[in-house]
Design a protein around this motif. Sequence first.
Motif, PDB file in Angstrom:
ATOM      1  N   THR A 278       0.853  -1.183   0.000  1.00  0.00           N
ATOM      2  CA  THR A 278       0.000   0.000   0.000  1.00  0.00           C
ATOM      3  C   THR A 278       0.894   1.240   0.000  1.00  0.00           C
ATOM      4  O   THR A 278       2.100   1.159   0.272  1.00  0.00           O
ATOM      5  CB  THR A 278      -0.901   0.038   1.238  1.00  0.00           C
ATOM      6  N   ALA A 279       0.306   2.382  -0.297  1.00  0.00           N
ATOM      7  CA  ALA A 279       1.080   3.625  -0.276  1.00  0.00           C
ATOM      8  C   ALA A 279       1.663   3.882   1.109  1.00  0.00           C
ATOM      9  O   ALA A 279       2.792   4.363   1.243  1.00  0.00           O
ATOM     10  CB  ALA A 279       0.201   4.795  -0.716  1.00  0.00           C
TER      11      ALA A 279
ATOM     12  N   ASP B 139       4.386   9.183  -2.226  1.00  0.00           N
ATOM     13  CA  ASP B 139       3.202   8.723  -2.941  1.00  0.00           C
ATOM     14  C   ASP B 139       3.386   8.826  -4.452  1.00  0.00           C
ATOM     15  O   ASP B 139       2.899   7.968  -5.211  1.00  0.00           O
ATOM     16  CB  ASP B 139       1.974   9.524  -2.517  1.00  0.00           C
TER      17      ASP B 139
ATOM     18  N   PHE C  94       5.441   5.912  -5.502  1.00  0.00           N
ATOM     19  CA  PHE C  94       4.589   4.724  -5.381  1.00  0.00           C
ATOM     20  C   PHE C  94       3.717   4.572  -6.619  1.00  0.00           C
ATOM     21  O   PHE C  94       3.625   3.481  -7.202  1.00  0.00           O
ATOM     22  CB  PHE C  94       3.728   4.832  -4.120  1.00  0.00           C
ATOM     23  N   GLU C  95       3.087   5.656  -7.035  1.00  0.00           N
ATOM     24  CA  GLU C  95       2.196   5.606  -8.193  1.00  0.00           C
ATOM     25  C   GLU C  95       2.964   5.371  -9.485  1.00  0.00           C
ATOM     26  O   GLU C  95       2.472   4.710 -10.406  1.00  0.00           O
ATOM     27  CB  GLU C  95       1.395   6.911  -8.296  1.00  0.00           C
TER      28      GLU C  95
END
Length: 264
Positions: free
Chosen positions: A141-142, A159, A162-163
Amino acid sequence: MSHAPVVLIHGLWIHSSAWAPWIEYLAVRGYEATAPGWPGDLDDVASTRADPSGLNDVGISEICRHYADLIDQMPEKPIVIGHSFGGLIAQELLAHGYAVAAVAIDPAPIRGVTKLPFSQLRSGLPVLGNPANRHRTVALTAKEFAYSFGNMLSREDSDALFEQWTIPGPGRPLFEDATANFTKDSPAAVDTHLADRGPLLLTSGSEDHTVPLLVTTAVAKLYADSPSVTDLHVFEGRGHSLTIDAGWRDIADVCVDWLEAKGF
């Protein structure tokens, strides 16, 4: 001066395309580099996220064999640079004569390391907390990524990485690494004593949660009586995201300067 080619090896949860800035940087420094994915990786982040099933039950031995087979097809032995589990793979390839030199950036611990800091344990829990994960892929998860990789970044920057770069990763390598010291013929074992090999640079971010400095220092000590060159460099104030965050060029500079100093 003509340089050996470079093979870049990613770690868990990061797609090989994250090495693209490194490939461009290495070209400017005179090195031809490639970044093949792990067996089961698809061509890009979106495709691998949509169907990570090819990574199910892929372990350390399969990853090593995959890169060894690719290297066997190259006209000359390369330099290997690996991050995280890619750093463990880089050490295995070097010890088995598939590379002329290696850089292991925040490498996953090899067999013989007994240190287990809390942050490392917490970083592995998303996988190790469920035995069924040994045979399937697991996505972070983030929030988990922010702790394991992005702890020295703003949450916004973490984030964004992460994306951009994360993919599900196979659980098997983490289970194999976690049980390495209790497993005969562990795939996480590396010949740190007798291997007649090229030089090795181990690096660590001082604030890394996934592979803490204490662990990388312990790896370096395993090589203490090796007749081959093993160096250690610490990146102060850096976490596990150091190869993909805004400061990645500082890491690349140290790695390539070291290679050139060793005659590569």
